[in-house]
Design a protein around this motif. Structure first.
Motif, PDB file in Angstrom:
ATOM      1  N   PRO A  72      -7.349  14.938   7.724  1.00  0.00           N
ATOM      2  CA  PRO A  72      -5.972  14.227   7.446  1.00  0.00           C
ATOM      3  C   PRO A  72      -6.849  12.551   6.394  1.00  0.00           C
ATOM      4  O   PRO A  72      -7.628  12.165   7.442  1.00  0.00           O
ATOM      5  CB  PRO A  72      -4.971  14.025   8.185  1.00  0.00           C
ATOM      6  N   VAL A  73      -6.208  12.061   5.609  1.00  0.00           N
ATOM      7  CA  VAL A  73      -5.651  10.928   5.193  1.00  0.00           C
ATOM      8  C   VAL A  73      -5.889   9.777   6.680  1.00  0.00           C
ATOM      9  O   VAL A  73      -4.797  10.054   7.476  1.00  0.00           O
ATOM     10  CB  VAL A  73      -5.644  10.251   4.751  1.00  0.00           C
ATOM     11  N   PRO A  74      -6.942   9.191   7.064  1.00  0.00           N
ATOM     12  CA  PRO A  74      -6.603   8.329   8.271  1.00  0.00           C
ATOM     13  C   PRO A  74      -5.847   7.165   8.044  1.00  0.00           C
ATOM     14  O   PRO A  74      -5.683   6.746   6.936  1.00  0.00           O
ATOM     15  CB  PRO A  74      -8.353   7.581   8.469  1.00  0.00           C
ATOM     16  N   PRO A  75      -5.073   6.848   9.611  1.00  0.00           N
ATOM     17  CA  PRO A  75      -3.922   6.001   8.853  1.00  0.00           C
ATOM     18  C   PRO A  75      -4.497   3.702   8.840  1.00  0.00           C
ATOM     19  O   PRO A  75      -6.265   3.853   8.399  1.00  0.00           O
ATOM     20  CB  PRO A  75      -3.923   5.068  10.771  1.00  0.00           C
ATOM     21  N   SER A  76      -3.646   3.768   7.492  1.00  0.00           N
ATOM     22  CA  SER A  76      -4.315   2.725   6.643  1.00  0.00           C
ATOM     23  C   SER A  76      -5.225   1.322   7.489  1.00  0.00           C
ATOM     24  O   SER A  76      -4.883   1.418   8.714  1.00  0.00           O
ATOM     25  CB  SER A  76      -2.581   2.179   6.363  1.00  0.00           C
ATOM     26  N   SER A 126       0.382  -1.413   0.246  1.00  0.00           N
ATOM     27  CA  SER A 126      -0.259  -0.052   0.532  1.00  0.00           C
ATOM     28  C   SER A 126       0.545   1.296  -0.087  1.00  0.00           C
ATOM     29  O   SER A 126       2.185   1.162   0.366  1.00  0.00           O
ATOM     30  CB  SER A 126      -0.696   0.345   0.597  1.00  0.00           C
ATOM     31  N   TYR A 127       0.176   2.542  -0.166  1.00  0.00           N
ATOM     32  CA  TYR A 127       0.715   3.772  -0.375  1.00  0.00           C
ATOM     33  C   TYR A 127      -0.039   4.877  -0.062  1.00  0.00           C
ATOM     34  O   TYR A 127      -0.879   4.321   0.311  1.00  0.00           O
ATOM     35  CB  TYR A 127       1.293   4.095  -1.427  1.00  0.00           C
ATOM     36  N   ARG A 128       0.848   6.045   0.902  1.00  0.00           N
ATOM     37  CA  ARG A 128      -0.158   6.967   1.634  1.00  0.00           C
ATOM     38  C   ARG A 128       0.378   8.101   0.478  1.00  0.00           C
ATOM     39  O   ARG A 128       1.679   8.499   0.990  1.00  0.00           O
ATOM     40  CB  ARG A 128      -0.059   6.762   2.149  1.00  0.00           C
ATOM     41  N   ILE A 129      -0.810   8.985   0.766  1.00  0.00           N
ATOM     42  CA  ILE A 129      -0.146  10.200   0.094  1.00  0.00           C
ATOM     43  C   ILE A 129      -0.579  11.708   1.392  1.00  0.00           C
ATOM     44  O   ILE A 129      -1.910  11.301   1.122  1.00  0.00           O
ATOM     45  CB  ILE A 129      -0.171  10.578  -1.806  1.00  0.00           C
TER      46      ILE A 129
END
Length: 488
Positions: free
Chosen positions: A418-422, A404-407
């Motif tokens: 913010p984008v939540p934790p994966s 996986s990746y997060r930006i």
């Protein structure tokens, strides 16, 4: 599908199409199917032939009387109708007889109307047979040689490169150069199909025919215009035994800045003036940098304190020739050699970002900073500095062994969450591969994950650079084979 099933499909397609022609009154002879197309301008007898690649190639349609229909950009060199554009990806619509005949009828009606709103494709090349010379002839800005003589010289990779100059007074024995002339046809309403057509449009004072018969000119580069677009075609010419002049098209292409940037995307002109810093040019950062440049960014700062090791190469942009170089030098060398950016447009900082002063300077001097270090301390330093300066960074990390990746846009736009934790599930074997000199296991991240994450990061970066962000906070995506999970 088995080979038998494939053959049955092809045979059925032919029979189905031909049945449609029969119902429309067409009759078969040795050359194909003859019939009449009734259209707004009258009626025209045509011959329809199914070519060897049918149904994966459209039928050929030609008027029985070639000059019964005006010659235009919409007819091929052999007189057949140009019915399918090169970018037509709508499926095999021509396999249905009635739909195909409707398309042919529409062609004749457009021809009668004079092709209103015609798309100015620059494909004059297809109106000449190709030369046996398989070299690629490269030309630069042809405006440098207005109605002038040129010389093509051999270059690397079986190419010939244009340059100024006329043929010497004395023959150069064993010369591999080829001499030519650049002529301007102006606006071309009907494409020329022979040397006679070409010669009739060129200033007679040049007397190209005589020069060709004297073997002083072997190549003619034609500049032409369609609508608001400029085109060029390179032709090989030579005298024939009966006193005529033969002509064949050469494989040619423009080696110009415009040609190199035309495929960069619609945002490229807007991006040329933007300045971007990439912190961390390892595997992920190197591809981010490369895609930024290919997209039109021409002012960069690269920050990294590491060097290229042999083990980096499977996931990194650069090749084995870069082993031992600092990563910023290696990426810079690659970009300059392959992407046309100038060394002076890249600032190389070959140490890690560690101080607040450096972070302030970096954020102040650039339109955007992209953090590809996957280092928590560096991310926190840039995030806090961006908040203090009312700026914003794009931070990217590949996680969970490359699954996986997060930006993250830091801080998020307009106070967004913010984008939540994966929460992507990780189901992979325990890592056991270590490398000397490394204090942690080697990441199993596959190359495709690096490139996909890099492309997604650049999309977010470009959105910020042109004030059209993709998302106020970023995204997280699962990359496992067969997975489709995404969080935004």
């Amino acid at each position: 599908m088995t080979l038998t099933e494939y053959d049955d499909y092809v045979e059925y397609s032919r029979q189905h199409f031909e049945e449609g022609l029969i119902r429309a009154g067409f009759t078969e002879d040795d050359n194909g199917w003859r019939g009449t197309i009734v259209h707004a301008g009258g009626s025209t007898e045509v011959l329809i032939a199914l070519r060897s690649r049918y149904p994966f190639q459209p039928p050929r349609v030609v008027p029985l009387v070639p000059d019964a229909v005006a010659w235009s950009w919409h007819r091929e060199l052999d007189g057949s109708l140009c019915l399918v554009a090169g970018d037509d990806h709508e499926g095999l619509w021509w396999t249905e007889g009635p739909a195909f005949l409707e398309h042919v009828t529409a062609w004749f009606e457009q021809a009668t109307a004079g092709w209103p709103d015609d798309r100015p494709d620059l494909d004059l090349d297809r109106y000449f047979k190709s030369s046996d010379d398989e070299r690629l002839y490269l030309y630069d800005e042809l405006a440098r040689y207005p109605s002038g003589f040129v010389r093509f010289r051999p270059a690397a990779n079986n190419t010939m490169r244009i340059g100024g100059g006329t043929r010497p007074a004395k023959s150069l024995k064993n010369s591999t150069d080829r001499f030519g002339y650049v002529a301007n046809l102006g606006e071309v309403d009907v494409p020329p199909r022979s040397w006679g057509d070409v010669s009739a449009r060129i200033n007679p004072s040049v007397d190209l025919d005589r020069r060709i018969r004297n073997h002083a000119i072997e190549i003619v580069v034609l500049i032409y215009r369609r609508g608001s677009h400029d085109g060029a075609v390179s032709l090989e010419v030579w005298p024939t035994v009966d006193g005529g002049i033969a002509v064949r098209r050469l494989r040619s292409g423009a080696d110009t800045d415009a040609a190199k940037t035309a495929r960069s995307g619609l945002l490229a002109p807007e991006l040329r003036g933007r300045r971007v810093a990439v912190v961390g040019v390892g595997a992920l950062g190197s591809f981010i940098t490369d895609i930024l440049v290919r997209s039109g960014v021409r002012n960069l700062s690269l920050i990294d304190g590491d060097v290229v090791m042999p083990g980096n190469l499977v996931r990194h942009l650069v090749g084995p020739e870069a082993v031992g170089l600092s990563k910023v030098a290696a990426v810079t060398q690659h970009l300059v050699a392959r992407s046309g950016i100038e060394v002076a447009d890249i600032t190389m900082i070959d140490h890690a970002l560690t101080s607040g002063d450096e972070a302030v300077e970096l954020l102040s001097d650039h339109d955007l900073v992209v953090n590809a270090t996957a280092d928590f301390a560096t991310t926190a330093l840039l995030h806090i500095t961006a908040q203090a300066l009312s700026k914003r960074i794009v931070s990217v990390a590949i996680q969970n062994g490359g699954t996986s990746y997060r930006i993250d846009l830091l801080p998020p736009l307009d106070g967004a969450d913010p984008v939540p934790p994966s929460s992507f599930a990780v189901d992979q074997p325990e890592l056991e591969l270590f490398e000397a000199g490394c204090g942690s296991p080697i990441s199993p991240t596959p190359p495709y994950a690096v490139i996909e994450a890099a492309a997604a990061t650049v999309r977010h970066a470009l959105g910020l650079l042109v004030a059209r962000p993709l998302h106020p906070a970023g995204e997280a995506r699962e990359l496992s084979i067969g997975a489709v999970g995404i969080h935004e």
